[in-house]
Design a protein around this motif. Structure first.
Motif, short mmCIF file in Angstrom:
data_model
loop_
_atom_site.label_atom_id
_atom_site.label_comp_id
_atom_site.label_asym_id
_atom_site.label_seq_id
_atom_site.Cartn_x
_atom_site.Cartn_y
_atom_site.Cartn_z
N PRO A 213 12.29 26.54 -10.48
CA PRO A 213 11.31 27.40 -10.61
C PRO A 213 11.74 28.47 -11.62
O PRO A 213 9.76 28.36 -11.85
CB PRO A 213 11.99 28.16 -9.11
CG PRO A 213 12.76 27.04 -8.43
CD PRO A 213 13.35 25.88 -9.73
N ASP A 214 12.62 28.78 -12.48
CA ASP A 214 11.83 29.80 -13.65
C ASP A 214 11.21 28.63 -14.58
O ASP A 214 10.90 29.55 -15.66
CB ASP A 214 13.04 30.33 -14.14
CG ASP A 214 14.90 29.44 -14.66
OD1 ASP A 214 14.37 27.35 -14.04
OD2 ASP A 214 14.97 29.14 -14.94
N ASP A 215 11.67 26.82 -15.08
CA ASP A 215 10.65 26.37 -15.78
C ASP A 215 10.02 26.08 -15.91
O ASP A 215 8.65 26.47 -16.21
CB ASP A 215 11.84 24.95 -15.88
CG ASP A 215 12.46 25.16 -16.55
OD1 ASP A 215 13.57 25.82 -17.50
OD2 ASP A 215 13.44 23.93 -16.35
N THR A 216 9.43 26.62 -14.21
CA THR A 216 7.86 25.92 -13.71
C THR A 216 6.93 27.01 -13.82
O THR A 216 5.75 27.20 -14.55
CB THR A 216 7.73 25.79 -12.29
OG1 THR A 216 8.81 24.66 -11.68
CG2 THR A 216 6.24 25.49 -11.73
N VAL A 217 7.50 28.87 -13.89
CA VAL A 217 6.71 29.72 -14.22
C VAL A 217 6.57 29.46 -15.60
O VAL A 217 5.28 30.58 -16.18
CB VAL A 217 7.75 30.84 -13.66
CG1 VAL A 217 6.81 32.21 -14.24
CG2 VAL A 217 7.85 31.42 -12.29
N LEU A 218 7.55 29.67 -16.30
CA LEU A 218 7.32 29.75 -17.78
C LEU A 218 6.35 28.61 -17.98
O LEU A 218 5.13 28.35 -19.49
CB LEU A 218 8.79 29.63 -18.67
CG LEU A 218 9.55 30.04 -18.58
CD1 LEU A 218 10.79 29.65 -19.56
CD2 LEU A 218 9.09 31.82 -19.20
N ASP A 219 6.43 27.64 -17.53
CA ASP A 219 5.25 26.24 -17.75
C ASP A 219 4.50 26.00 -17.92
O ASP A 219 3.07 26.03 -18.42
CB ASP A 219 5.79 24.78 -17.35
CG ASP A 219 6.66 24.32 -18.18
OD1 ASP A 219 7.26 24.60 -18.98
OD2 ASP A 219 7.35 23.88 -17.29
N LEU A 220 3.81 27.27 -16.20
CA LEU A 220 2.27 27.39 -15.73
C LEU A 220 1.37 28.94 -16.53
O LEU A 220 0.43 28.80 -16.54
CB LEU A 220 2.22 27.89 -14.36
CG LEU A 220 2.67 27.27 -13.34
CD1 LEU A 220 2.60 27.61 -12.12
CD2 LEU A 220 1.92 25.58 -13.37
N LYS A 221 2.47 29.49 -17.47
CA LYS A 221 1.84 30.52 -18.66
C LYS A 221 0.68 31.11 -17.88
O LYS A 221 -0.63 31.45 -17.54
CB LYS A 221 0.61 29.98 -19.40
CG LYS A 221 1.89 29.43 -20.20
CD LYS A 221 0.90 28.77 -21.63
CE LYS A 221 1.91 27.99 -22.75
NZ LYS A 221 2.64 27.19 -22.01
N LEU A 222 1.35 31.81 -16.52
CA LEU A 222 0.54 33.11 -15.70
C LEU A 222 0.18 33.98 -16.05
O LEU A 222 0.22 34.72 -17.47
CB LEU A 222 1.27 33.60 -14.59
CG LEU A 222 2.66 32.26 -13.48
CD1 LEU A 222 3.37 32.56 -13.16
CD2 LEU A 222 1.94 31.84 -13.14
N ASP A 223 -1.30 34.33 -15.83
CA ASP A 223 -2.32 35.52 -16.02
C ASP A 223 -2.11 35.57 -14.89
O ASP A 223 -1.82 36.35 -14.01
CB ASP A 223 -2.99 35.22 -17.42
CG ASP A 223 -4.40 33.76 -16.14
OD1 ASP A 223 -3.77 33.58 -14.40
OD2 ASP A 223 -4.56 33.36 -17.10
N GLU A 224 -3.77 37.70 -15.37
CA GLU A 224 -3.86 38.17 -13.96
C GLU A 224 -4.14 37.57 -13.28
O GLU A 224 -4.64 37.92 -12.12
CB GLU A 224 -4.80 39.40 -14.90
CG GLU A 224 -4.39 39.89 -16.40
CD GLU A 224 -4.38 39.19 -17.78
OE1 GLU A 224 -5.26 37.90 -17.88
OE2 GLU A 224 -3.74 39.85 -18.95
N ARG A 225 -4.12 36.01 -13.25
CA ARG A 225 -5.48 35.79 -11.82
C ARG A 225 -4.54 34.54 -11.60
O ARG A 225 -5.07 34.01 -10.81
CB ARG A 225 -6.66 34.79 -12.23
CG ARG A 225 -7.44 34.85 -13.42
CD ARG A 225 -8.78 36.49 -11.96
NE ARG A 225 -9.67 37.18 -13.27
CZ ARG A 225 -10.31 37.20 -12.97
NH1 ARG A 225 -11.14 36.42 -11.55
NH2 ARG A 225 -11.47 37.51 -13.53
N CYS A 226 -4.08 34.88 -11.39
CA CYS A 226 -2.20 34.72 -10.01
C CYS A 226 -1.41 34.43 -9.87
O CYS A 226 -0.76 36.29 -9.80
CB CYS A 226 -1.38 33.35 -12.09
SG CYS A 226 -1.98 32.63 -12.39
N ALA A 227 -0.74 34.10 -8.74
CA ALA A 227 -0.12 34.83 -7.62
C ALA A 227 1.01 34.32 -7.43
O ALA A 227 1.15 32.80 -7.71
CB ALA A 227 -1.08 34.77 -6.50
N VAL A 228 2.75 34.47 -7.21
CA VAL A 228 3.74 33.51 -6.98
C VAL A 228 4.36 34.13 -5.12
O VAL A 228 4.31 34.91 -5.49
CB VAL A 228 4.86 33.95 -7.77
CG1 VAL A 228 5.57 33.37 -7.53
CG2 VAL A 228 3.69 33.99 -9.92
#
Length: 340
Positions: A213-228
């Motif tokens: 999960p931590d690698d996935t969060v970094l890979d997705l480069k989350l921005d202001e239009r993202c929910a987790v």
């Protein structure tokens, strides 16, 4: 973009390929209350067939009648307004005081609708700039936070996946939540490294990854239009995602669990050097209080809270799970630690 507007692009391309004339209608500005947001679209075929929506229906009827009467003969795009007077607002079904401005664009080779649709279906975000004088459109890169811009000479619209959702865990609750999220037009990624859960994952419209999960969060480069949303109940997985997600600009970060588990989770996350401000962004227990018990009901509860956050609505404490349960216990004079 939402699925209705995607269908507008598909219909426009299909009709042009079949030799029809068609008019693309885009909401470019609203004043007061409006049934549809800026950027909403519909397309009208030369025989009056329509796909999409820009109002509650009466404006569509007027546009259809116009096309049936006059055809799609205009040489270039034009801007029109509906609902300027109280009489028009009543006639076209707009809320009191509502006004809507539309751009009516005759489609053709210069519209680049096929290229736009191909880009959107690849999952890319794209800006389309329409020259009002010539009807020529150009495509270029866009940011998720960009919006509709119309200055009378050019119309800029954004197309493609505007909101993304990362769900940690591929269990039963995730299935219901992801089905609804896909219907709400999120681009959904499900992360679960556990084979016993992912081997049977078959939810359409979602992407399944087996990375940590931590690698996935970094890979997705989350921005202001993202929910987790973390749903595994396993701290080894949920905490890994949360410790990275809370450092991003994601508009919503939440985790499933009871109030007791949520308090313990916050204490654990402090060990990952998260600031108090970052920890305060965590929604937990997730959802609004609707007395949910079944996985589908819990999914509705969670996505209701996500939708409120997405739309900038601050929910009162009494609607949040923790506040509602605390109030109920106080009223009943008895405690309870069971949260859903």
């Amino acid at each position: 973009m939402d699925s209705v507007d995607l269908e507008v692009l598909k219909s426009g391309v299909r009709w042009l390929d079949a030799g029809h004339r068609a008019l693309l209608v885009t909401v470019v500005k609203t004043w007061g209350s409006s049934p549809r947001p800026e950027g909403a679209m519909l397309v009208v075929r030369d025989d009056g067939l329509v796909v999409g929506s820009v109002s509650g229906g009466c404006i569509e009827d007027d546009l259809i009648e116009r096309v049936r009467r006059e055809g799609v003969t205009q040489p270039a795009p034009e801007a029109v307004k509906y609902g300027i007077t109280a009489e028009e607002a009543h006639r076209f079904g707009l809320p009191c005081g509502g006004t809507i401005q539309l751009v009516l664009e005759p489609l053709g080779a210069l519209s680049r609708l096929r290229a736009l649709l191909d880009t959107v279906e690849r999952g890319e975000l794209v800006a389309r700039t329409l020259d009002m004088a010539t009807g020529a459109a150009t495509l270029g890169p866009a940011n998720a936070t960009d919006g509709v811009h119309f200055d009378g000479a050019r119309l800029l619209t954004i197309h493609g996946p505007r909101y993304r959702m990362l769900v940690i865990g591929a269990g039963q609750l995730s299935r219901y939540l992801c089905q609804i999220a896909a219907g709400l037009d999120y681009q959904v990624t499900v992360c679960d490294p556990r084979e016993e859960y992912t081997d049977t994952w078959d939810v359409p419209g979602t992407t399944l990854v087996h990375t940590m999960p931590d690698d996935t969060v970094l890979d997705l480069k989350l921005d202001e239009r993202c929910a987790v949303i973390a749903l595994t109940h396993d701290p080894k997985l949920d905490d890994l995602a949360l410790m990275e997600a809370l450092k991003t600009p994601a508009f919503y970060v939440g985790a499933l669990g009871s109030r007791r588990n949520n308090a313990a989770r916050r204490e654990r996350l402090k060990e990952f050097d998260l600031s108090e401000a970052e920890l305060a962004r965590l929604h937990g227990p997730v959802g609004i209080y609707i007395g949910s018990r079944t996985p589908p009901e819990i999914a509705v509860s969670i996505l209701a809270e996500v939708t409120a956050a997405k739309n900038g609505v601050s929910l009162p404490t009494i609607l949040q799970v923790e506040g509602a349960k605390a109030a109920r216990e106080e009223a009943a004079g008895a405690g309870s630690t069971c949260d859903v």
